[in-house]
Design an enzyme around this catalytic site. Structure first.
Site, PDB file in Angstrom:
ATOM      1  CD  GLU A 104      66.815  80.032   6.902  1.00 17.93           C
ATOM      2  OE1 GLU A 104      67.325  81.027   6.350  1.00 17.93           O
ATOM      3  OE2 GLU A 104      65.590  79.869   7.018  1.00 17.93           O
ATOM      4  CD  GLU A 126      60.619  83.934   7.778  1.00 16.19           C
ATOM      5  OE1 GLU A 126      59.838  83.165   8.345  1.00 16.19           O
ATOM      6  OE2 GLU A 126      61.539  83.540   7.036  1.00 16.19           O
TER       7      GLU A 126
END
Ligand code: BGC
Length: 828
Positions: free
Chosen positions: A674, A415
């Protein structure tokens, strides 16, 4: 004179591949080889210095990442007497609109005969991270060598380039890493070893070449890391688990622990002690042709048990959470004594680095170079609680790693994208920790560029990589309006607001098509522990941006637009009441639902207090733990303090059970994760589908630490810190309300280098007495909100007793409020 345009190499045919996100993903694993390619695209120009030349400059850019070499030396610039290099040029912009050009003075590097070579890797233009958005077109280069003669007027400009494919970097990709073969001929020093053709004009782009905005990407030498320990291992041994445990041959700790001889087939894991973003700098001795492979990891496997998420033996590298990003480094030695290698066309997010080779090698040194956008760090904060200090450090490292050209979600897996939700959630914290003004101004330009082709919607990922979808989603798209508001509060940069206003209006027009329902709803309160209705969140965010548009319109003196947004905000408020309030109660009863309604002022007066109580009860009933995801956590403590629940903020801050900020600290985090439970000692690794160990969103709490705990806050009516607020909120919890196992915070020190100068704010208890110290910069003043503890009704400032009247102040909600001018004060 006409500027040079892009040129390219006709042989740079890019293979079109199905993007891994579209098909079944193959997760990073050592069983996947990182193959060399044919090299990078090279552009070359030989030149002699024309007579009477006094200066030589190169101006260059590329579609792809480029490095420039003159006569074999890397080109950089000189800053304070030292050579500095712009890394990963031309950084990331929306390449349908603009790309940055760099200029270097190379006069002193030139000799009689010169060869200048540019090497161009795929980078953000056509590397895997581009998701094929630009169509996997060839890499292109644009360069002009400019000679200025003695008269100061005459200039010669060379714009034609030869091109070839090759060089020592055989393959490079931001996600996958770099393969470097030191045996290959240097195209700058031995150009004759290559077949060069004329580079062809590249017209297949609408990209404008412009001067850089914002800070370049640089190596932060002051942050360079060295291994804190090394483990040499070979093969595995049985520990009763699925993968076993690495068979350890030797362990070393401390400075120089990486200096060792590694035999063929052995591996060494180097621990940098900190999850960081950058690259290793490797010095090795090895025979020519020795293939040295490097792997990166944020964590090590804890047991070898697959059910705990392990992807290999206990003690080995956990690499699966990089997903399809290979994140590799391969160096093929030239066999010339000590060889130094730094990969220049990629970056890695890692704490651990593992080396292995197919012949005996000697490792002379390995350093961890931190690369980041070169923004100044402006904020510092510490407390008397070591775990909170660790949390602060984790947040700061999260920003360093994820403010790399653009604000990203994470720096390691497939990402590393400009996810806007993450950006807006963290920008408050970031604006204290660093001067983000230019960095974000640049990014707002990207936001506008990406928005142009999306009907006014701000993309959820900026710069765009997904066209026509993933746009205008609640709490993500609004970053295009929330970030400039943060910049206004901290820096009062009128031009930014003026420049960006039409774009914000375009977004509001985009949202207008959905009636009063607000933005799209793809993500909701992302990764929460308790689900809040997504449409509810969208309506709240619609109200938030309507409010901000009223403010922006007033700043620019657009009375009619301010009126328009005031009316819109009123209608959104009514819509909210009609849909989400029944019998004086919110229909959505999650922590996030209460927080958003309070934060964005969506509750009628009489419901506010009731909702504050309900929210407080919810958190207490939840054993003083949060249940919020990205959206709720982004405003959690900030909102609790705004509604008078400071004491609860401390209970949440100091909570160490799952989920909480200190939970990950206790699980060994060195950055923000995260998920609240990305790794737990009890159960192992979280779901590998989404498990980054460097994802700063939850670090938003640092905004509260600076603005409320330490109390350094911008004044909305006087942004930019000419006048500001000092409102320290000490930990005043009574013993009965302190969750088991927590201690009170008894000391806080913070400083913030505002655009008007350094502000300091600290408090502690001396013999049980609350003592507050502050420094107010020259030419500024602060509204002090001094907490009157222990029944006080006056304040002792620098040893002199002042009554509220003498201070022209007032007492409000237990605080004595008065104004102080520049100077340093001790207030008791
Ligand atoms: C990212 C997030 C991002 C999200 C959108 C993820 O893959 O890592 O941080 O905001 O997608 O839901």
């Amino acid at each position: 004179m006409k500027k040079a345009g892009f040129v390219y190499n006709v042989n740079d045919i890019r293979e079109k591949y199905e993007h891994p996100w579209k098909k079944e993903r193959i997760y990073n694993s050592k069983s996947i080889d990182f193959e060399p390619g044919d090299g990078l695209v090279l552009f070359r120009r030989d030149f002699k210095i024309p007579e009477d030349t006094v200066s030589v400059k190169i101006r260059a850019t590329a579609l792809g990442i480029f490095e420039l070499y003159l006569n074999g030396m890397r080109i950089g610039s000189v800053s304070e007497g030292a050579k500095v290099y712009d890394e990963l040029k031309p950084t990331w912009t929306d390449f349908t609109s603009r790309v940055f050009e760099y200029e270097y003075d190379i006069t002193d590097m030139c000799g009689g005969k010169n060869t200048l070579v540019a090497e161009v890797s795929p980078g953000w233009w056509c590397g895997r991270i581009s998701f094929g958005f630009y169509g996997f077109k060839p890499r292109a280069f644009c360069g002009e060598i400019e000679f200025t003669l003695k008269d100061g007027k005459t200039k010669y400009i060379y714009k034609d380039w030869k091109t070839a494919i090759g060089g020592k970097v055989r393959r490079a990709d931001i996600w996958d890493g770099e393969y470097f073969d030191a045996r290959v001929a240097d195209p700058c020093l031995e150009p004759g070893k290559y077949e060069w053709t004329d580079a062809i004009p590249f017209a297949d782009t609408s990209c404008k070449i412009v001067k850089p905005v914002g800070e370049p990407i640089r190596v932060r030498e002051d942050l360079e890391r060295h291994p804190v320990s090394t483990v040499v291992h070979k093969g595995t041994e049985d520990n009763g688990s699925d993968f076993g445990r690495i068979h350890v041959l030797a362990k070393k700790i401390g400075a120089g622990c990486e200096k060792l001889k590694l035999a063929d087939g052995e591996s060494v894991i180097l621990d940098f002690g900190q999850n960081m973003v950058g690259r290793p700098r490797l010095i090795v001795k090895a025979a020519a042709g020795t293939v040295i492979k490097g792997y990166f990891a944020e964590l090590l496997n804890d047991s070898g048990i697959e059910a705990r998420g392990n992807d290999g033996p206990e003690g080995g590298m956990y690499i699966k959470n990089y997903r399809t990003a290979l994140a590799r480094l391969t160096y093929v030695a030239a066999g010339e004594g000590e060889e130094t290698f730094v990969p220049l066309h990629t970056f890695y997010g890692f704490r651990y680095f593992e080396l292995t080779a197919d012949a005996d090698i000697e490792i002379v040194s390995v350093a961890g170079e931190v690369i980041t956008s070169a923004i100044a760090e402006t904020g510092y904060i510490e407390t008397d609680n070591a775990e909170v200090n660790k949390l602060i450090s984790n947040i700061r490292w999260g920003q360093r790693g994820n403010y790399l050209s653009i604000p990203t979600d994470c720096p390691q897996r497939d990402e590393r994208l400009g996810w806007t939700g993450d950006t807006q959630i963290f920008c408050g914290a970031a604006s204290y920790l660093s001067d983000i003004n230019s960095f974000m101004k640049k990014w707002l330009g990207d936001a506008r560029d990406s928005q142009k082709n999306e009907n006014g919607a701000y993309c959820d990922v900026i710069p765009r990589v997904f066209a026509g979808k993933n746009n205008g989603n609640a709490a993500w798209g609004e970053a295009g309006i929330i970030v400039p508001w943060r910049l206004w509060l901290m820096y009062r940069d009128y031009d930014t607001v003026a420049e960006h206003y039409d774009s914000m209006e375009a977004y509001m027009n985009y949202l207008g098509q959905f009636g009063l329902e607000g933005p799209n709803t793809a993500y909701g309160d992302w990764l929460n522990y308790e689900i809040t209705d997504k449409r509810y969140i969208a309506v709240c965010y619609y109200a938030c941006v309507a409010d901000l548009m009223i403010k922006f319109s007033k700043i620019l003196g657009k009375a009619d637009r301010a009126e328009f947004y005031t009316d819109l905000r009123r209608r959104i408020g009514e819509h909210f009441s009609e849909n989400y309030i029944v019998n004086g109660e919110l229909t959505q009863k999650t922590q996030t639902a209460y927080l958003l309604a309070l934060k964005f002022n969506l509750l009628p007066g009489d419901m506010r207090e009731k909702s504050v109580k309900a929210l407080e009860k919810k958190i207490i009933d939840n054993n003083y733990t949060l249940s919020t995801g990205f959206v709720g956590t982004g405003v959690l403590n900030q909102t609790l303090s705004e509604v008078g629940l400071d004491r609860l903020c401390y209970s949440l801050l100091l909570q160490s059970a799952d989920p909480s900020w200190l939970y990950s600290v206790r699980q060994g985090a060195t950055t923000i994760w995260e998920r609240w439970n990305s790794y737990t000692k009890a159960t192992g690794f979280g779901n590998v589908g989404m498990n980054s160990f460097n994802h700063y969103a939850y670090g938003a709490v640092a905004e509260w630490m600076f603005s409320k705990m330490a109390g350094i806050s911008p004044d909305e009516d006087n942004p930019g810190f000419g006048k500001f607020i000092l409102c320290p909120r000490p930990d005043t919890r009574e013993p009965a309300e302190i969750p088991a196992g927590q201690d009170k915070i008894k000391r806080v020190y913070a400083r913030y280098d505002s655009v008007k100068g350094r502000i300091e704010s600290s408090w502690e208890y001396e013999n049980g007495e609350f003592v507050y110290k502050c420094t107010i910069p020259v030419g500024t003043s602060a509204r002090v909100e001094f907490p009157l503890l222990n029944g006080r009704d006056n304040a002792v400032i620098n040893g002199i007793v002042f009554t509220p009247t003498e201070l022209s102040g007032e007492i409000n909600d237990g605080r004595l409020i008065f104004v102080l001018g520049e100077g340093s004060y001790t207030i008791k």
